[in-house]
Write a protein that holds these residues in place. Structure first.
Motif, PDB file in Angstrom:
ATOM      1  N   CYS A 166      21.805 -93.038 -60.451  1.00 24.31           N
ATOM      2  CA  CYS A 166      21.342 -91.751 -59.913  1.00 24.31           C
ATOM      3  C   CYS A 166      21.857 -91.564 -58.492  1.00 24.31           C
ATOM      4  O   CYS A 166      21.357 -92.191 -57.557  1.00 24.31           O
ATOM      5  CB  CYS A 166      19.817 -91.719 -59.946  1.00 24.31           C
ATOM      6  SG  CYS A 166      19.089 -90.302 -59.140  1.00 24.31           S
ATOM      7  N   GLY A 167      22.868 -90.709 -58.308  1.00 17.44           N
ATOM      8  CA  GLY A 167      23.449 -90.461 -57.000  1.00 17.44           C
ATOM      9  C   GLY A 167      22.966 -89.172 -56.374  1.00 17.44           C
ATOM     10  O   GLY A 167      21.946 -88.594 -56.780  1.00 17.44           O
ATOM     11  N   THR A 168      23.721 -88.678 -55.398  1.00 18.32           N
ATOM     12  CA  THR A 168      23.252 -87.588 -54.541  1.00 18.32           C
ATOM     13  C   THR A 168      23.971 -86.255 -54.743  1.00 18.32           C
ATOM     14  O   THR A 168      23.560 -85.257 -54.161  1.00 18.32           O
ATOM     15  CB  THR A 168      23.402 -87.996 -53.063  1.00 18.32           C
ATOM     16  OG1 THR A 168      24.787 -88.248 -52.776  1.00 18.32           O
ATOM     17  CG2 THR A 168      22.599 -89.253 -52.765  1.00 18.32           C
ATOM     18  N   LEU A 169      25.021 -86.230 -55.555  1.00 14.96           N
ATOM     19  CA  LEU A 169      25.721 -84.966 -55.799  1.00 14.96           C
ATOM     20  C   LEU A 169      25.021 -84.234 -56.936  1.00 14.96           C
ATOM     21  O   LEU A 169      25.557 -84.034 -58.028  1.00 14.96           O
ATOM     22  CB  LEU A 169      27.197 -85.221 -56.102  1.00 14.96           C
ATOM     23  CG  LEU A 169      27.995 -85.746 -54.899  1.00 14.96           C
ATOM     24  CD1 LEU A 169      29.395 -86.168 -55.315  1.00 14.96           C
ATOM     25  CD2 LEU A 169      28.070 -84.692 -53.790  1.00 14.96           C
ATOM     26  N   ALA A 170      23.792 -83.841 -56.641  1.00 14.27           N
ATOM     27  CA  ALA A 170      22.895 -83.260 -57.632  1.00 14.27           C
ATOM     28  C   ALA A 170      21.816 -82.467 -56.904  1.00 14.27           C
ATOM     29  O   ALA A 170      21.640 -82.584 -55.699  1.00 14.27           O
ATOM     30  CB  ALA A 170      22.257 -84.369 -58.475  1.00 14.27           C
ATOM     31  N   GLU A 171      21.079 -81.673 -57.663  1.00 14.24           N
ATOM     32  CA  GLU A 171      20.006 -80.895 -57.053  1.00 14.24           C
ATOM     33  C   GLU A 171      18.833 -81.768 -56.636  1.00 14.24           C
ATOM     34  O   GLU A 171      18.119 -81.450 -55.686  1.00 14.24           O
ATOM     35  CB  GLU A 171      19.541 -79.816 -58.024  1.00 14.24           C
ATOM     36  CG  GLU A 171      20.585 -78.727 -58.261  1.00 14.24           C
ATOM     37  CD  GLU A 171      20.085 -77.646 -59.193  1.00 14.24           C
ATOM     38  OE1 GLU A 171      19.629 -76.601 -58.682  1.00 14.24           O
ATOM     39  OE2 GLU A 171      20.127 -77.852 -60.428  1.00 14.24           O
ATOM     40  N   TYR A 172      18.631 -82.887 -57.343  1.00 11.09           N
ATOM     41  CA  TYR A 172      17.563 -83.821 -57.019  1.00 11.09           C
ATOM     42  C   TYR A 172      18.095 -85.247 -57.112  1.00 11.09           C
ATOM     43  O   TYR A 172      18.992 -85.544 -57.907  1.00 11.09           O
ATOM     44  CB  TYR A 172      16.378 -83.685 -57.992  1.00 11.09           C
ATOM     45  CG  TYR A 172      15.648 -82.371 -57.903  1.00 11.09           C
ATOM     46  CD1 TYR A 172      14.538 -82.218 -57.076  1.00 11.09           C
ATOM     47  CD2 TYR A 172      16.065 -81.269 -58.642  1.00 11.09           C
ATOM     48  CE1 TYR A 172      13.865 -81.002 -56.990  1.00 11.09           C
ATOM     49  CE2 TYR A 172      15.401 -80.049 -58.563  1.00 11.09           C
ATOM     50  CZ  TYR A 172      14.300 -79.931 -57.735  1.00 11.09           C
ATOM     51  OH  TYR A 172      13.637 -78.725 -57.645  1.00 11.09           O
ATOM     52  N   THR A 173      17.526 -86.135 -56.304  1.00  9.16           N
ATOM     53  CA  THR A 173      17.821 -87.559 -56.438  1.00  9.16           C
ATOM     54  C   THR A 173      16.568 -88.355 -56.101  1.00  9.16           C
ATOM     55  O   THR A 173      15.686 -87.879 -55.373  1.00  9.16           O
ATOM     56  CB  THR A 173      19.001 -87.989 -55.552  1.00  9.16           C
ATOM     57  OG1 THR A 173      19.439 -89.294 -55.951  1.00  9.16           O
ATOM     58  CG2 THR A 173      18.628 -88.021 -54.065  1.00  9.16           C
ATOM     59  N   ALA A 174      16.494 -89.562 -56.641  1.00 10.57           N
ATOM     60  CA  ALA A 174      15.389 -90.468 -56.344  1.00 10.57           C
ATOM     61  C   ALA A 174      15.897 -91.594 -55.463  1.00 10.57           C
ATOM     62  O   ALA A 174      17.016 -92.085 -55.652  1.00 10.57           O
ATOM     63  CB  ALA A 174      14.806 -91.037 -57.639  1.00 10.57           C
ATOM     64  N   ALA A 175      15.097 -92.011 -54.503  1.00  8.38           N
ATOM     65  CA  ALA A 175      15.510 -93.072 -53.587  1.00  8.38           C
ATOM     66  C   ALA A 175      14.320 -93.906 -53.163  1.00  8.38           C
ATOM     67  O   ALA A 175      13.202 -93.393 -53.037  1.00  8.38           O
ATOM     68  CB  ALA A 175      16.197 -92.486 -52.353  1.00  8.38           C
ATOM     69  N   GLU A 176      14.561 -95.188 -52.941  1.00  2.06           N
ATOM     70  CA  GLU A 176      13.524 -96.077 -52.439  1.00  2.06           C
ATOM     71  C   GLU A 176      13.165 -95.691 -51.012  1.00  2.06           C
ATOM     72  O   GLU A 176      14.023 -95.322 -50.218  1.00  2.06           O
ATOM     73  CB  GLU A 176      13.995 -97.537 -52.476  1.00  2.06           C
ATOM     74  CG  GLU A 176      14.060 -98.138 -53.864  1.00  2.06           C
ATOM     75  CD  GLU A 176      15.187 -97.568 -54.709  1.00  2.06           C
ATOM     76  OE1 GLU A 176      15.057 -97.526 -55.936  1.00  2.06           O
ATOM     77  OE2 GLU A 176      16.217 -97.131 -54.132  1.00  2.06           O
TER      78      GLU A 176
END
Length: 323
Positions: free
Chosen positions: A114-124
């Protein structure tokens, strides 16, 4: 399990995805029915506002470290700036509505799907920090991986006050931050850096005492030698020739022959570095450098990759706005 939130979050999103390894122009596709990622207890869900590109993005896409990569399909992108819209039950530092930024992949060569070139991303939680108030989202997105690589690389090279440093590739994303950090954080006695002729003045404004046109000067032949050489271009062997006795070369470019006193450094993403540097950013002692062609709109991400891959980008290539 995520805590409840009043924010209306869709189940599907637009994202740049690749299902096999190859060149961005061949494998990267804009898809509109990608699942919005779930978040676990120690993650937040971010509505992405801006992202930036790094050489590791296309190297990953080429399959250069597929032995440690998460398998495709992959949403591309490391760097993000955006707004928290959901928080996991164990998250302590952030709440819904916070403006945050970071490199979402803790281990650069072992990234998640799951990366960041998207409308949403999840991150710790641990890879994120609150966005400095004086930066736009586009500016903030340009920092994380590059500034963390610069900072942690200088730490690993044990650069100390009163030592000199030579930055190879001073006008790139990592190079522009390495110059600034060497001068304003690590207290280097002299900062030299290489670039092409048209970028010499930029490097001086960032804090370089000596800007070297690499096309007309061989830096390893200069009479002056350096305590530390920070190699962002893949010239560790030449860098060794520019060292003082007892000096060291830190390189962030794999795939080259590296022998002591040179060593390869790979960044670990941590929001603590961004938090440490926040006062310098807000005091404008540490400034983002965005490529003059930036920002590229989300729909032009492949053109942005092409510009980065040409090797002539100045500072960071940013994607903004992200719908």
């Amino acid at each position: 399990m995520a805590t409840s939130t009043p924010v209306n979050i869709p189940s599907k999103m637009k994202a740049w995805v690749y299902g096999q390894y190859g060149k961005p122009e061949d494998v990267l596709k804009l898809e509109s029915e990608v699942d919005v990622p779930d978040v676990n207890d120690n993650q937040v869900l971010i509505k992405v506002v801006a992202a930036s590109l790094n050489p590791v993005d296309f190297k990953r896409m080429y399959g250069e470290f597929k032995a440690t990569d998460s398998p495709p399909p992959t949403v591309a992108g490391y760097d993000v700036a955006g707004v928290v819209v959901r928080v996991g039950s164990k998250v302590k530092e952030f709440k819904v509505g916070d403006e945050v930024y970071g490199d979402v992949h803790e281990h650069a060569l072992n990234p998640k799907g799951c990366g960041t070139l998207a409308e949403y991303t999840a991150a710790e939680e641990k890879v994120l920090a609150l966005k400095p108030k004086n930066l736009s989202f586009a500016e903030a997105a340009s920092l994380p991986l590059a500034v963390e690589t610069a900072y942690e690389g200088l730490e690993s090279a044990r650069l100390s006050a009163c030592e000199s440093v030579l930055v190879l590739g001073g006008a790139g994303g990592v190079g522009t931050f390495t110059i600034q950090l060497s001068k304003h954080v690590f207290g280097a006695s002299k900062v030299a850096a290489t670039c092409s002729a048209g970028k010499l003045e930029l490097l001086k404004t960032l804090g370089a005492d000596l800007a070297i046109d690499y096309k007309s000067n061989k830096y390893e032949d200069l009479p002056e030698k350096f305590d530390v050489v920070y190699d962002t271009v893949g010239e560790a062997d030449r860098g060794i020739k520019a060292l003082k006795e007892g000096g060291r070369v830190v390189t962030i470019v794999g795939g080259q022959s590296v022998v002591p006193p040179a060593f390869v450094f790979v960044v670990t993403s941590t929001g603590s570095v961004l938090t440490t540097l926040k006062p310098l950013i807000e005091e404008k002692k540490l400034k983002p450098v965005m490529d003059p062609k930036s920002p590229f709109p989300f729909s032009h991400t492949i053109e942005a990759f092409s510009h980065l891959q040409c090797g002539r980008a100045t500072g960071k290539v940013v994607i903004y706005p992200i719908p």
